[in-house]
Motif scaffolding. Sequence first.
Motif, mmCIF file in Angstrom:
data_model
loop_
_atom_site.group_PDB
_atom_site.id
_atom_site.type_symbol
_atom_site.label_atom_id
_atom_site.label_comp_id
_atom_site.label_asym_id
_atom_site.label_seq_id
_atom_site.Cartn_x
_atom_site.Cartn_y
_atom_site.Cartn_z
ATOM 1 N N MET A 199 -1.756 47.809 95.998
ATOM 2 C CA MET A 199 -1.513 48.244 97.366
ATOM 3 C C MET A 199 -2.626 49.204 97.814
ATOM 4 N N GLU A 200 -3.124 49.016 99.022
ATOM 5 C CA GLU A 200 -4.199 49.868 99.513
ATOM 6 C C GLU A 200 -3.645 51.233 99.940
ATOM 7 N N ARG A 201 -4.268 52.294 99.451
ATOM 8 C CA ARG A 201 -3.826 53.629 99.858
ATOM 9 C C ARG A 201 -4.774 54.162 100.909
ATOM 10 N N LYS A 202 -4.207 54.740 101.965
ATOM 11 C CA LYS A 202 -5.056 55.261 103.036
ATOM 12 C C LYS A 202 -5.459 56.692 102.698
ATOM 13 N N VAL A 203 -6.741 56.914 102.520
ATOM 14 C CA VAL A 203 -7.243 58.244 102.200
ATOM 15 C C VAL A 203 -7.872 58.817 103.455
ATOM 16 N N LYS A 204 -7.537 60.100 103.756
ATOM 17 C CA LYS A 204 -8.157 60.733 104.916
ATOM 18 C C LYS A 204 -8.895 61.980 104.454
ATOM 19 N N THR A 205 -10.183 62.039 104.729
ATOM 20 C CA THR A 205 -10.933 63.235 104.339
ATOM 21 C C THR A 205 -10.691 64.330 105.374
ATOM 22 N N LEU A 206 -11.047 65.552 104.978
ATOM 23 C CA LEU A 206 -10.918 66.685 105.903
ATOM 24 C C LEU A 206 -11.737 66.410 107.164
ATOM 25 N N GLU A 207 -12.924 65.873 106.972
ATOM 26 C CA GLU A 207 -13.806 65.583 108.102
ATOM 27 C C GLU A 207 -13.144 64.587 109.066
ATOM 28 N N GLN A 208 -12.573 63.538 108.520
ATOM 29 C CA GLN A 208 -11.893 62.542 109.373
ATOM 30 C C GLN A 208 -10.696 63.168 110.083
ATOM 31 N N PHE A 209 -10.002 64.039 109.372
ATOM 32 C CA PHE A 209 -8.843 64.722 109.952
ATOM 33 C C PHE A 209 -9.275 65.583 111.140
ATOM 34 N N ILE A 210 -10.362 66.352 110.947
ATOM 35 C CA ILE A 210 -10.852 67.240 112.011
ATOM 36 C C ILE A 210 -11.257 66.410 113.237
ATOM 37 N N ILE A 211 -11.975 65.329 113.002
ATOM 38 C CA ILE A 211 -12.431 64.491 114.128
ATOM 39 C C ILE A 211 -11.226 63.922 114.878
ATOM 40 N N GLN A 212 -10.249 63.457 114.116
ATOM 41 C CA GLN A 212 -9.046 62.896 114.747
ATOM 42 C C GLN A 212 -8.323 63.942 115.600
ATOM 43 N N LYS A 213 -8.236 65.167 115.059
ATOM 44 C CA LYS A 213 -7.545 66.229 115.811
ATOM 45 C C LYS A 213 -8.322 66.592 117.077
ATOM 46 N N GLU A 214 -9.645 66.591 116.976
ATOM 47 C CA GLU A 214 -10.473 66.928 118.149
ATOM 48 C C GLU A 214 -10.238 65.945 119.289
ATOM 49 N N GLN A 215 -9.990 64.684 118.911
ATOM 50 C CA GLN A 215 -9.777 63.658 119.951
ATOM 51 C C GLN A 215 -8.519 63.940 120.770
ATOM 52 N N ASN A 216 -7.589 64.727 120.159
ATOM 53 C CA ASN A 216 -6.379 65.082 120.909
ATOM 54 C C ASN A 216 -6.655 66.142 121.973
ATOM 55 N N PHE A 217 -7.844 66.771 121.877
ATOM 56 C CA PHE A 217 -8.209 67.814 122.848
ATOM 57 C C PHE A 217 -9.532 67.417 123.501
ATOM 58 N N PRO A 218 -9.471 66.636 124.595
ATOM 59 C CA PRO A 218 -10.698 66.071 125.155
ATOM 60 C C PRO A 218 -11.724 67.116 125.590
ATOM 61 N N TYR A 219 -11.292 68.348 125.853
ATOM 62 C CA TYR A 219 -12.248 69.368 126.312
ATOM 63 C C TYR A 219 -12.770 70.229 125.161
ATOM 64 N N ALA A 220 -12.375 69.892 123.940
ATOM 65 C CA ALA A 220 -12.833 70.689 122.798
ATOM 66 C C ALA A 220 -14.344 70.603 122.670
ATOM 67 N N THR A 221 -14.966 71.757 122.401
ATOM 68 C CA THR A 221 -16.428 71.771 122.292
ATOM 69 C C THR A 221 -16.890 71.497 120.864
ATOM 70 N N GLY A 222 -15.962 71.533 119.926
ATOM 71 C CA GLY A 222 -16.324 71.318 118.525
ATOM 72 C C GLY A 222 -16.718 72.611 117.829
ATOM 73 N N GLN A 223 -16.838 73.715 118.592
ATOM 74 C CA GLN A 223 -17.275 74.994 117.999
ATOM 75 C C GLN A 223 -16.267 75.478 116.972
ATOM 76 N N PHE A 224 -15.026 75.335 117.337
ATOM 77 C CA PHE A 224 -13.965 75.858 116.509
ATOM 78 C C PHE A 224 -13.871 75.068 115.187
ATOM 79 N N SER A 225 -13.984 73.742 115.303
ATOM 80 C CA SER A 225 -13.940 72.914 114.087
ATOM 81 C C SER A 225 -15.103 73.261 113.172
ATOM 82 N N LYS A 226 -16.209 73.646 113.779
ATOM 83 C CA LYS A 226 -17.399 73.986 112.977
ATOM 84 C C LYS A 226 -17.083 75.166 112.059
ATOM 85 N N ILE A 227 -16.274 76.092 112.547
ATOM 86 C CA ILE A 227 -15.946 77.256 111.707
ATOM 87 C C ILE A 227 -15.201 76.806 110.451
#
Length: 338
Positions: A1-29
């Motif tokens: 069975m295929e297991r879905k792995v999510k990296t921290l980086e993928q998680f951050i990008i996905q969360k940013e998409q929920n906030f269209p006005y995010a500048t990415g500065q905060f995720s950078k920290i």
Amino acid sequence: MERKVKTLEQFIIQKEQNFPYATGQFSKIIRDIVLPSRIINREVNKAGLVDILGLTGDTNIQGEQVQKLDLFANEAMIDSLFKGRMVCAIGSEENDDFIIKEGSTGKYIVLMDPLDGSSNIDVNVSIGTIFSVYRRKNMDGPLKKEDLLQKGVDQVAAGYILYGSSTMLVYTTGHGVNGFTLDPSIGEFLLSHPNMKFPDKCDTYSVNEGHYRNFFEGTKEYLRHIKRDSPKPYKSRYIGSLVADFHRNLLKGGIFMYPGTVEKPNGKLRLTFEANPMAFIAEQAGGYASTGLERILEIDPDTLHQRTPLFVGNKEEVLKLEGFIRKYGKTGETIIQS
Ligand code: AHM
Ligand code: MG
């Protein structure tokens, strides 16, 4: 069975998409914190080799000065955060005062304990990095006290990295708590504990009971109560390393206590570096954190290194404890020697 792995980086990008006005500065920290944590992890894992490589604080066999791990961690974090340019000031448990980055346009302030519980390194016990992030209140002019010392409720992110049997990052940005485990084979943090919540049951207490005779009466009576009156005795689990104790209670259910004592009414732990970040994570995971009389996150800090009693864990349990402390008066008023 295929297991879905999510990296921290993928998680951050996905969360940013929920906030269209995010500048990415905060995720950078978050990225700027995670980067040195991998290096700290490597050094912590080498700590058992001190007899071979040289004791920290000593000169090693190559004639180089071996830096103490907490200072190493402090420098690694500060270097990464300032190089990332999103942060204009850092408060660290290792430094007496704030470190201000002159000329920085960064909007954020980080408060941290770069290596908490470092006295446990020599005995191979888990330790951790604790951090919290605040947004500057005034964007123009020099930093003011109200930018640097904000209430815990103003945190925009908080988290810890636990260097344990595996290395974990647990953090919140105010939308729940997520945990990531480092896969050393690929050097990536992978989402392993999504949407962490304290379990409903609470059957563990974590406190340095060696100080019992100096606890105030409310704390003593609570401890007597959970031993005497609960249908099944509570488990006592105390590592003496806040991140590890908190993490176990978050996963299994429990209350962590570092009460005030007769000699030290404000206890040992620091509001800014230890209590506030843990309180924010706890509340985001359905728990609660208190001084015994008030919500940790509501305290208006006065100094960078101020201490506070800390009771944190399952909400109902912490509220129950507050009831005992209230009943016996304000911390410090009622001391009954046993
Ligand atoms: P530190 O910041 O000097 O490392 O001290 C903090 C640590 C916490 O991790 C832990 O909860 C506490 O000190 C343990 O203190 P004690 O040994 O008094 O029980
Ligand atoms: Mg500490």
